[in-house]
Scaffold this active site. Structure first.
Site, PDB file in Angstrom:
ATOM      1  N   GLY A 103      29.067  16.723  42.481  1.00  0.00           N
ATOM      2  CA  GLY A 103      30.782  16.879  42.492  1.00  0.00           C
ATOM      3  C   GLY A 103      31.241  15.958  43.685  1.00  0.00           C
ATOM      4  N   ILE A 127      32.331  14.984  37.488  1.00  0.00           N
ATOM      5  CA  ILE A 127      32.621  15.202  36.038  1.00  0.00           C
ATOM      6  C   ILE A 127      34.029  14.316  35.652  1.00  0.00           C
ATOM      7  CG2 ILE A 127      34.134  17.293  36.477  1.00  0.00           C
ATOM      8  CD1 ILE A 127      32.551  18.303  34.151  1.00  0.00           C
ATOM      9  N   CYS A 181      29.369  20.172  48.272  1.00  0.00           N
ATOM     10  CA  CYS A 181      30.618  20.154  49.169  1.00  0.00           C
ATOM     11  C   CYS A 181      31.966  20.482  48.765  1.00  0.00           C
ATOM     12  CB  CYS A 181      30.600  18.726  49.885  1.00  0.00           C
ATOM     13  SG  CYS A 181      28.989  17.903  50.567  1.00  0.00           S
ATOM     14  N   ASP A 184      34.765  23.702  43.882  1.00  0.00           N
ATOM     15  CA  ASP A 184      35.865  24.687  43.345  1.00  0.00           C
ATOM     16  C   ASP A 184      35.598  26.272  43.488  1.00  0.00           C
ATOM     17  OD1 ASP A 184      37.874  26.132  41.827  1.00  0.00           O
ATOM     18  OD2 ASP A 184      37.761  24.666  40.003  1.00  0.00           O
ATOM     19  N   THR A 259      33.884  13.874  54.176  1.00  0.00           N
ATOM     20  CA  THR A 259      34.198  13.936  52.494  1.00  0.00           C
ATOM     21  C   THR A 259      35.870  14.064  52.630  1.00  0.00           C
ATOM     22  OG1 THR A 259      34.075  16.395  52.777  1.00  0.00           O
ATOM     23  CG2 THR A 259      32.251  15.378  51.995  1.00  0.00           C
ATOM     24  N   GLU A 260      36.382  14.008  51.490  1.00  0.00           N
ATOM     25  CA  GLU A 260      37.932  13.728  51.586  1.00  0.00           C
ATOM     26  C   GLU A 260      38.442  15.232  51.606  1.00  0.00           C
ATOM     27  OE1 GLU A 260      36.231  11.877  49.816  1.00  0.00           O
ATOM     28  OE2 GLU A 260      36.838  10.023  50.345  1.00  0.00           O
TER      29      GLU A 260
END
Length: 289
Positions: A103, A127, A181, A184, A259-260
């Site tokens: 992810g 995905i 990370c 969801d 990470t964003e």
């Protein structure tokens, strides 16, 4: 007067321009927008190999392709001709993928890890179509910008549903690190089966990880953090890494900051919950007499 282009046309033209040879401009996210999450149980029309041995990694890591004359195709056997099916051997790489960023989103962690681990092949798995395309274009641009230094050759991204097809890509004991990370959280109880950490999925992670390998998890949701800790600690193939050892791991700081989602949590002054789990050796197998 020429007709006004709609947003889709603008996105397609922008992406096509980036893919032209010699373009080294980093992609802009606004041309790759997509909903935040995708249903992992939907049919996403994904392409995946029947076995890891049939996965062709050459397009993702062209600098690691081994030119081997022995890899030329053998003459088709009579049986194969009868079946009209001759397996195609993929090009071989000089090394296997060892790190998976599950992810990976817009690729912040995958990109940050590449220069940190220059001798290790790192793969982002995502995905969503547009987000995967963004990371592809980002890696291409970074490779072009750092051509002399040869950076980011070891980073790649693949559109895949790891909840369904992880063992199709990786052999037993292939991976040394898995990053999960800010997944969801799926807050509703009826959605918990879609969480990326579960009893079943942890067994798949154990299968593709070598003994001593580490699963890295981070989230800003306390309930999800407790869920991941509970499920990994309950699995016989994993043990939790101590907090002292965790804080000395250089990958942990990168995971927190690159990470964003991590940057968003930082801007909102939220908390980040980290837990690491080590893959244990399998117990000796006692054959039944």
């Amino acid at each position: 007067m020429a007709p006004t282009k709609n947003k889709r046309q603008k996105r397609e033209e922008y992406r096509a321009a980036l893919r032209e040879d010699g373009v080294a401009e980093l992609p802009r996210k606004k041309f790759y927008r997509q909903r935040a999450h995708a249903n992992p149980f939907s049919d996403h029309q994904l392409i995946y190999p029947p076995t890891p041995e049939q996965m062709d990694w050459s397009s993702l890591y062209p600098d690691y392709v081994v030119e081997d004359e022995s890899m030329e195709q053998d003459e088709p056997t009579a049986e194969a001709l009868d079946q009209s099916l001759q397996p195609v051997r993929p090009k071989r790489l000089s090394k296997d993928v060892e790190v998976a960023d599950i992810g990976c989103g817009f690729g912040g962690l995958t990109i940050a890890l590449a220069p940190m681990m220059p001798d290790t092949l790192i793969l982002g798995l995502e995905i969503r179509v547009s987000v995967t395309q963004f990371v592809e274009d980002r890696i291409k641009a970074l490779r072009a910008q750092s051509q002399e230094k040869g950076l980011y050759r070891n980073a790649g991204v693949l559109r895949a549903n790891t909840m369904k097809f992880l063992p199709n890509f990786f052999k037993k004991g292939q991976l040394s690190k898995i990053f999960i990370c800010f997944p969801d959280p799926h807050f509703k109880a009826r959605k918990h089966k879609q969480r990326i950490v579960s009893t079943t999925l942890n067994s798949e992670y154990a299968y593709v990880m070598r003994p001593g390998g580490i699963v890295y998890t981070i989230t800003d949701v306390p309930d999800l953090h407790a869920w991941m800790v509970q499920h990994f600690e309950a699995h016989p193939s994993f043990e939790r890494v101590s907090e002292e050892e965790q804080e000395t791991d250089p990958c942990v700081n990168v995971m927190r900051t690159e990470t964003e989602e991590g940057k968003k949590v930082e801007r909102n002054k939220g908390q980040k919950h980290v837990a690491l789990f080590r893959r244990l050796e399998d117990p000796p197998y006692d054959a039944v007499a």
